[in-house]
Structure formats: structure tokens, C-alpha cells
Design a protein around this motif. Structure first.
Motif, PDB file in Angstrom:
ATOM      1  N   LYS A 142       0.829  -1.199   0.000  1.00  0.00           N
ATOM      2  CA  LYS A 142       0.000   0.000   0.000  1.00  0.00           C
ATOM      3  C   LYS A 142       0.875   1.266   0.000  1.00  0.00           C
ATOM      4  N   SER A 143       1.898   1.256   0.852  1.00  0.00           N
ATOM      5  CA  SER A 143       2.802   2.425   0.884  1.00  0.00           C
ATOM      6  C   SER A 143       3.511   2.599  -0.451  1.00  0.00           C
ATOM      7  N   GLU A 144       3.948   1.499  -1.070  1.00  0.00           N
ATOM      8  CA  GLU A 144       4.631   1.553  -2.364  1.00  0.00           C
ATOM      9  C   GLU A 144       3.705   2.117  -3.427  1.00  0.00           C
ATOM     10  N   TYR A 145       2.474   1.696  -3.389  1.00  0.00           N
ATOM     11  CA  TYR A 145       1.521   2.159  -4.408  1.00  0.00           C
ATOM     12  C   TYR A 145       1.243   3.650  -4.237  1.00  0.00           C
ATOM     13  N   GLU A 146       1.049   4.101  -3.003  1.00  0.00           N
ATOM     14  CA  GLU A 146       0.768   5.518  -2.783  1.00  0.00           C
ATOM     15  C   GLU A 146       1.969   6.407  -3.199  1.00  0.00           C
ATOM     16  N   ARG A 147       3.191   5.932  -2.894  1.00  0.00           N
ATOM     17  CA  ARG A 147       4.388   6.708  -3.291  1.00  0.00           C
ATOM     18  C   ARG A 147       4.515   6.777  -4.809  1.00  0.00           C
ATOM     19  N   ASN A 148       4.341   5.646  -5.478  1.00  0.00           N
ATOM     20  CA  ASN A 148       4.428   5.634  -6.952  1.00  0.00           C
ATOM     21  C   ASN A 148       3.328   6.455  -7.584  1.00  0.00           C
ATOM     22  N   MET A 162       3.686   2.569 -12.058  1.00  0.00           N
ATOM     23  CA  MET A 162       2.602   2.891 -11.138  1.00  0.00           C
ATOM     24  C   MET A 162       1.540   1.792 -11.135  1.00  0.00           C
ATOM     25  N   GLU A 163       1.159   1.286 -12.315  1.00  0.00           N
ATOM     26  CA  GLU A 163       0.132   0.229 -12.411  1.00  0.00           C
ATOM     27  C   GLU A 163       0.627  -1.084 -11.808  1.00  0.00           C
ATOM     28  N   GLN A 164       1.925  -1.360 -11.919  1.00  0.00           N
ATOM     29  CA  GLN A 164       2.468  -2.570 -11.333  1.00  0.00           C
ATOM     30  C   GLN A 164       2.373  -2.525  -9.794  1.00  0.00           C
ATOM     31  N   SER A 165       2.683  -1.381  -9.210  1.00  0.00           N
ATOM     32  CA  SER A 165       2.576  -1.254  -7.763  1.00  0.00           C
ATOM     33  C   SER A 165       1.117  -1.329  -7.310  1.00  0.00           C
ATOM     34  N   GLN A 166       0.225  -0.816  -8.127  1.00  0.00           N
ATOM     35  CA  GLN A 166      -1.205  -0.917  -7.804  1.00  0.00           C
ATOM     36  C   GLN A 166      -1.670  -2.378  -7.790  1.00  0.00           C
ATOM     37  N   SER A 172      -2.086  -8.111  -2.551  1.00  0.00           N
ATOM     38  CA  SER A 172      -1.816  -8.273  -1.122  1.00  0.00           C
ATOM     39  C   SER A 172      -3.099  -8.142  -0.301  1.00  0.00           C
ATOM     40  N   GLU A 173      -4.030  -7.301  -0.772  1.00  0.00           N
ATOM     41  CA  GLU A 173      -5.331  -7.206  -0.101  1.00  0.00           C
ATOM     42  C   GLU A 173      -6.066  -8.555  -0.138  1.00  0.00           C
TER      43      GLU A 173
END
Length: 410
Positions: A142-148, A162-166, A172-173
Motif C-alpha cells: 500500500k505504501s509503495e503504491y501511494e508513493r508511486n 505505477m500500475e504494477q505497484s497498484q 496483497s489485499e
């Protein structure tokens, strides 16, 4: 010459005279025609004096009595509680403690037994660790996705990153949800290690002991059998298709059990089940009978010998079923006496030595007796079913006392 005369005299003297019996038979032989004539005259006189036309006929009769009649159907069945619950186990393990035994009264929620929980507890701990790990990975993703997402908005990274981190965050959810489900299932199984009573009742069967292993891999093993209310019992009887047509809900039932041979218990027909069962080419139906067992004397498993009362009447005219098997009056009554009457509508009665015909109709029938419905019957009347020496050429009119009219019930 003297010698010859002497011998002749000796022969005459030695000749035997005939006996009395011999002389009697000689007399009979000489008078035989007279004797035959006298005998024929005597026989003719006897036949004239014993003319059957002048002799009063002797009838075969059956008595008419007054009393009670009851039509019933007999059956047998097993006494069982109205509602019985089988308690099983959804998890495998070794029985650690037993808290109830046979005949123990229990309330809903009472602990019956516990299964050794170490294996199940280990599964809970493992599932908890997996859940914590999934939550940590989810938080990092989640933190990685928000930063990206922020870097992408300022054009520092490409859209693909960005889409990969999303995607990783969303995966993970789902991992957290799977781990949570595994953990909840492990906790639930741990709860199943404590078996509790689902209803209020009495333990009538215990099928396990302490230390026994319970295997619930393929099917739920039965541990206890609990009867909800032993004050209300039921009997399931099998009634043949020949009798099921007269069985109705609400009919009165009496029954006996071997435990109390001198007592009669009462019940009521609650249900006639439509599902048939065929046994040895005999079709039977299950009839359920409700029984009050407030005194708790009747126990599950007792065999009940049931009598279902179909109909009953008091103080009626009745006679044995054999009295209604006459097919014709012509065999023992004169045509002028019959006057068109038939056995289906009239009874030939012997009253004070006189033969009379009275109209009637049949009422309630049992295996041995049938009710006679008529206003002209008097006490002491007898039903004529034949005459002494009567013969018939029609085999269908022969009386068969083993066969009852109209197919009476037991």
C-alpha cells in the motif's frame, strides 16, 4: 338170519337225531316264502309310518345375540421418542473428557465432551502467523503504491511502474482476506473441539469413551443420541395395503407392551405416511401414533402391540359371519314360503318352531360377527342356514365358516 337182523338194528339205533338249531333252519327253509312276504309287509308299514313328508324338518341354525361390536386393525411397532437428535463431531482428534453418560439430563449448550485441542490450537497459531504476514505485505504494498502514485503525478516514473505497484497492492489485499478466512476456520474448528448439547433432553445413547479417536474425515461420527422429551413418545407401525384405507388421523388406539402385560395404554393416530414399503411382496404403509408417557414407564425401543379402533357400536343385534353365507332359500324352504325373498335382503328365522322371513341389512362387520339391522328381530330368534340332510349341486352355495362377508377387518 338172526345175525343179519341184529346188525340192522344196531345201525338204526346208532344213527344221531338232528339238533335244535338244525331243525330251526330246516323250518326256515321250508317256510322261506312266507317269511319273505311277512318281512316285506313289515318294511312297507315302517316306510309308511316314517314318511318324510309328514315329519317335521330339522334345521341348522345359528343364534342371534345382543352385545357390543368393535372393528379394529391390529399391528405392531417400536416405541420411540418424538424427536431424537444425533450429536456428532466435525473435527478429528482424541477424546479428552466426557461430561455426560447414559440417562443424563442436559440443557441446550451444556458441554458433553472435549477433544484434545493441541493439534487444532497449532492450526490456529499457524493461521494467525500467516494472517500477520499477509497484513505486513499488504501494508508495504500500500505504501509503495501511494508513493508511486505521487511520483507518477509529477512525471517522475512511468505509468507502467505505477500500475504494477497498484496490482501488487490489490493482490496483497486478497492475500489478507484469504489468510483471515483460514484463521477464522481454524478458530472455529478449535471451538468444535468442545461438543455441546444442541437441545434440552436426555442422553439415551453414548457411543464413545475417553481416549477414543474420532475420525471426521469423510463423515460425521455419531457421539451421542439425545431424546428431546421422553414424556411424549410415538409408535411407528406398519399397516398393510388391505387395511390402510380405513385408517384415519385422530382414531383411538390401544396397545400393550411385554413389560406391563396386564395394562393397556392409549394413543391417537397422528399421521398416515404416503410412502409405501414393499416387504416380501407385501405393500405396507407407516402409521405414526402419539403416546403420552408422563409417568416415563414406556422406554425407547419397546415393542408395542397396537389395536387401532376403526368403529364400535354398543348393544346391537349380531350373529356369526357364517349365518350370512346362505345363497338360496330353495334348499330348505318351500317356494310359497319364500315368496320372492332373497338372502341378500331377508333372513330366514326360526321363532318358536315357526319359520319366518324378516327384512334386514348388514351393519358393522368384524372378523367373526356382523351387525344385523332390523326392527323385526326378537330375543331368542335363530337364523336358519340349512336343513339336516340338505344337499346341493352348486359348490358356490356350500357354507364356508372360515370366510366372512364383506371382507371384515381384524
Amino acid at each position: 338170519m338172526k345175525k343179519t337182523t341184529k346188525k340192522t338194528a344196531e345201525v338204526v339205533t346208532n344213527k344221531k337225531r338232528p339238533s335244535v338249531i338244525g331243525r330251526f333252519f330246516r323250518f326256515i327253509w321250508r317256510k322261506k316264502w312266507w317269511i319273505l312276504l311277512i318281512g316285506a309287509i313289515v318294511i312297507a308299514i315302517r316306510l309308511i309310518l316314517s314318511d318324510p313328508a309328514g315329519k317335521k324338518p330339522e334345521y341348522v341354525t345359528l343364534n342371534i345375540t345382543r352385545g357390543d361390536l368393535r372393528q379394529v386393525v391390529s399391528a405392531s411397532g417400536e416405541i420411540q421418542p418424538v424427536n431424537t437428535v444425533n450429536v456428532g463431531s466435525q473435527v478429528s482428534g482424541t477424546i479428552d473428557n466426557l461430561y455426560v453418560d447414559f440417562n443424563t439430563k442436559v440443557k441446550k449448550g451444556d458441554i458433553l465432551l472435549t477433544i484434545e485441542p493441541s493439534v487444532l490450537q497449532a492450526s490456529v497459531d499457524e493461521a494467525r502467523a500467516s494472517l500477520d504476514s499477509a497484513i505486513s505485505q499488504r501494508n508495504f504494498a500500500k505504501s509503495e503504491y501511494e508513493r508511486n502514485k505521487m511520483l507518477y503525478s509529477e512525471d517522475f516514473i512511468s505509468r507502467a511502474e505505477m500500475e504494477q505497484s497498484q496490482t501488487q497492492y490489490e493482490q496483497s489485499e486478497q492475500s489478507v482476506k484469504r489468510a483471515q478466512s483460514t484463521y477464522d476456520r481454524a478458530v472455529t474448528n478449535l471451538g468444535y473441539a468442545t461438543i455441546v448439547s444442541p437441545v434440552d433432553g436426555t442422553v439415551i445413547s453414548r457411543k464413545v469413551d475417553v481416549g477414543q479417536t474420532v475420525a471426521a474425515s469423510f463423515q460425521t461420527p455419531d457421539l451421542f443420541e439425545i431424546a428431546e422429551d421422553l414424556t411424549k413418545m410415538q409408535i411407528e407401525t406398519a399397516v398393510s395395503e388391505a387395511d390402510i384405507g380405513v385408517i384415519k388421523e385422530g382414531q383411538t388406539v390401544t396397545f400393550t407392551v411385554d413389560a406391563y402385560p396386564t395394562e393397556t395404554f392409549n394413543g391417537i393416530v397422528r399421521q398416515v405416511r404416503l410412502a409405501p414399503t414393499t416387504t416380501s411382496n407385501v405393500v405396507v404403509y407407516t402409521v405414526v401414533i402419539d403416546v403420552d408417557n408422563s409417568d416415563l414407564r414406556l422406554m425407547p425401543g419397546m415393542t408395542a402391540f397396537v389395536t387401532i379402533i376403526i368403529s364400535e357400536k354398543e348393544n346391537v343385534w349380531k350373529a356369526a359371519n357364517a349365518a350370512f353365507l346362505v345363497r338360496s332359500f330353495a334348499n330348505f324352504l318351500l317356494p310359497e314360503d319364500i315368496n320372492g325373498a332373497t338372502p341378500a335382503s331377508h333372513l330366514a328365522l326360526l321363532r318358536d318352531g315357526t319359520v319366518i322371513l324378516v327384512p334386514y341389512s348388514k351393519g358393522l362387520s368384524t372378523a367373526t360377527e356382523t351387525e344385523i339391522m332390523s326392527d323385526e328381530i326378537e330375543m331368542g330368534d335363530q337364523i336358519i342356514v340349512g336343513r339336516v340332510g340338505m344337499t346341493t349341486s352348486n359348490p358356490k352355495t356350500s357354507m364356508n365358516p372360515m370366510r366372512g362377508p364383506g371382507g371384515p377387518r381384524r
